[in-house]
Enzyme design. Structure first.
Site, PDB file in Angstrom:
ATOM      1  N   ASN A   9      20.421  18.938  48.813  1.00 59.43           N
ATOM      2  CA  ASN A   9      21.139  18.009  49.690  1.00 59.43           C
ATOM      3  C   ASN A   9      22.274  18.792  50.344  1.00 59.43           C
ATOM      4  OD1 ASN A   9      22.633  16.023  50.914  1.00 59.43           O
ATOM      5  ND2 ASN A   9      23.230  14.987  49.015  1.00 59.43           N
ATOM      6  N   HIS A  96      23.123   7.592  47.971  1.00 62.19           N
ATOM      7  CA  HIS A  96      23.972   8.649  47.396  1.00 62.19           C
ATOM      8  C   HIS A  96      25.371   8.079  47.146  1.00 62.19           C
ATOM      9  CE1 HIS A  96      26.280  12.332  46.988  1.00 62.19           C
ATOM     10  NE2 HIS A  96      25.150  12.919  46.691  1.00 62.19           N
ATOM     11  N   GLU A  98      28.197   9.219  47.708  1.00 64.27           N
ATOM     12  CA  GLU A  98      29.131   9.372  48.832  1.00 64.27           C
ATOM     13  C   GLU A  98      28.931   8.253  49.849  1.00 64.27           C
ATOM     14  OE1 GLU A  98      28.177  13.470  49.584  1.00 64.27           O
ATOM     15  OE2 GLU A  98      29.093  13.959  47.658  1.00 64.27           O
ATOM     16  N   GLU A 168      22.994  10.928  39.197  1.00 66.75           N
ATOM     17  CA  GLU A 168      24.110  11.762  39.637  1.00 66.75           C
ATOM     18  C   GLU A 168      25.415  11.121  39.180  1.00 66.75           C
ATOM     19  OE1 GLU A 168      22.916  14.483  43.129  1.00 66.75           O
ATOM     20  OE2 GLU A 168      23.770  12.661  43.955  1.00 66.75           O
ATOM     21  N   SER A 213      26.819  19.343  40.124  1.00 68.30           N
ATOM     22  CA  SER A 213      27.259  20.688  39.714  1.00 68.30           C
ATOM     23  C   SER A 213      26.162  21.511  39.036  1.00 68.30           C
ATOM     24  CB  SER A 213      28.501  20.598  38.817  1.00 68.30           C
ATOM     25  OG  SER A 213      29.580  20.037  39.546  1.00 68.30           O
TER      26      SER A 213
HETATM   27  P1  13P Z   1      26.915  19.240  43.816  1.00 63.61           P
HETATM   28  O1  13P Z   1      25.678  19.978  43.390  1.00 63.61           O
HETATM   29  O2  13P Z   1      27.687  19.942  44.893  1.00 63.61           O
HETATM   30  O3  13P Z   1      27.767  18.818  42.655  1.00 63.61           O
HETATM   31  O4  13P Z   1      26.425  17.873  44.531  1.00 63.61           O
HETATM   32  C1  13P Z   1      25.473  17.096  43.903  1.00 63.61           C
HETATM   33  C2  13P Z   1      25.014  16.078  44.857  1.00 63.61           C
HETATM   34  O5  13P Z   1      25.759  15.203  45.264  1.00 63.61           O
HETATM   35  C3  13P Z   1      23.627  16.176  45.353  1.00 63.61           C
HETATM   36  O6  13P Z   1      23.243  15.027  46.016  1.00 63.61           O
END
Ligand code: 13P
Length: 253
Positions: A9, A96, A98, A168, A213
């Site tokens: 992503n 997601h 976000e 996540e 991460s």
């Molecule tokens: P990171 O791997 O940067 O922590 O992000 C994970 C993520 O939000 C993938 O959708």
């Protein structure tokens, strides 16, 4: 046996030439990994670029980071699932964290997006996960099951059989603090149990990815867990060597 799947992503990062260079390196680095499903989700604007570099081989698939909750029509600024499928994408990330936290997407909106993606022939990658505060209050299972049940209510349990889930934990995203493999495994097993309440065959077939991460260095310890079927990778998917390393860990795991 569930085929491992690693999805990058990219979020809102990169420029066209960087997308081209990154994908060329990923194609070179993963050419021998036939047993691992790999996909990348660049920003909408670079999807045609990515599809061009990845070519017709289909070895690495493309996905969008979101889709509209609506079908085509007077929805200025939106991109429909049909359009994403039309240009050759196979996946769409849905819900997601976000989008949930920064753009106010509710479970109901996420469920509509999930439905539009499936109707268009895309495989939805449904993101679920708790915030740090919810985890501290012992609400991880409550939050995750609520997020999954919202999809079942809108689309039916059978829809999950043709989807991918990504656990996540919000506190692990972009923090460098991945969930410990045993903790992630515990939630993944729980997710499978939630799905099994509706359909045991869907629960067995469902691929549940871990995101938050993941790096080349910690990927294998996560991917060897029984109920972790691969990863949804943010920051590390922007670095060819890291992303290739993670795909290799899925191959071994
Ligand atoms: P990171 O791997 O940067 O922590 O992000 C994970 C993520 O939000 C993938 O959708």
């Amino acid at each position: 046996m569930r085929q491992p799947l690693v999805i990058g992503n990219w979020k809102m990062n990169g420029r066209r030439h960087e997308a081209e260079d990154l994908l060329a390196a990923v194609v070179r680095g993963t050419a021998d990994l036939v047993s691992v499903g790999i996909a990348v989700c660049p920003p909408y604007l670079y999807l045609p670029t990515a599809l061009g570099v990845l070519g017709a081989t289909g070895a690495i698939a493309c996905g969008a980071q979101d889709v509209s909750a609506y079908t085509d029509g007077a929805f200025t600024g939106e991109v429909s699932a049909e359009m994403i499928r039309d240009i050759g994408c196979r996946f769409a990330i849905i819900g997601h964290s976000e989008r949930r936290t920064l753009f106010g997407e509710t479970d109901a909106v996420v469920a509509k997006k999930f439905a539009r993606a499936q109707e268009a022939g895309l495989t939805p990658v449904l993101c679920v996960g708790e915030t740090a505060a919810e985890r501290d209050q012992g609400q991880t299972e409550l939050v995750v099951s609520r997020q999954i049940e919202a999809i079942v209510a809108e689309c039916g349990a059978a829809s999950l059989a043709a989807a991918v889930l990504a656990y996540e934990p919000v506190w692990a995203i972009g923090t460098g603090r991945a969930a410990a493999p045993a903790e992630a495994q515990r939630v993944h097993a729980f997710i499978r149990r939630v799905v099994a309440r509706h359909s045991t065959s869907a629960a067995q077939a469902l691929r549940v990815l871990y995101g938050g991460s993941v790096k080349a260095q910690n990927a294998r310890d996560l991917f060897i867990q029984d109920d972790i079927d691969g990863g949804l990778i943010g920051g590390a998917s922007l670095l060819a060597a890291e992303f290739v390393g993670i795909c290799r860990a899925a191959h071994l795991g």
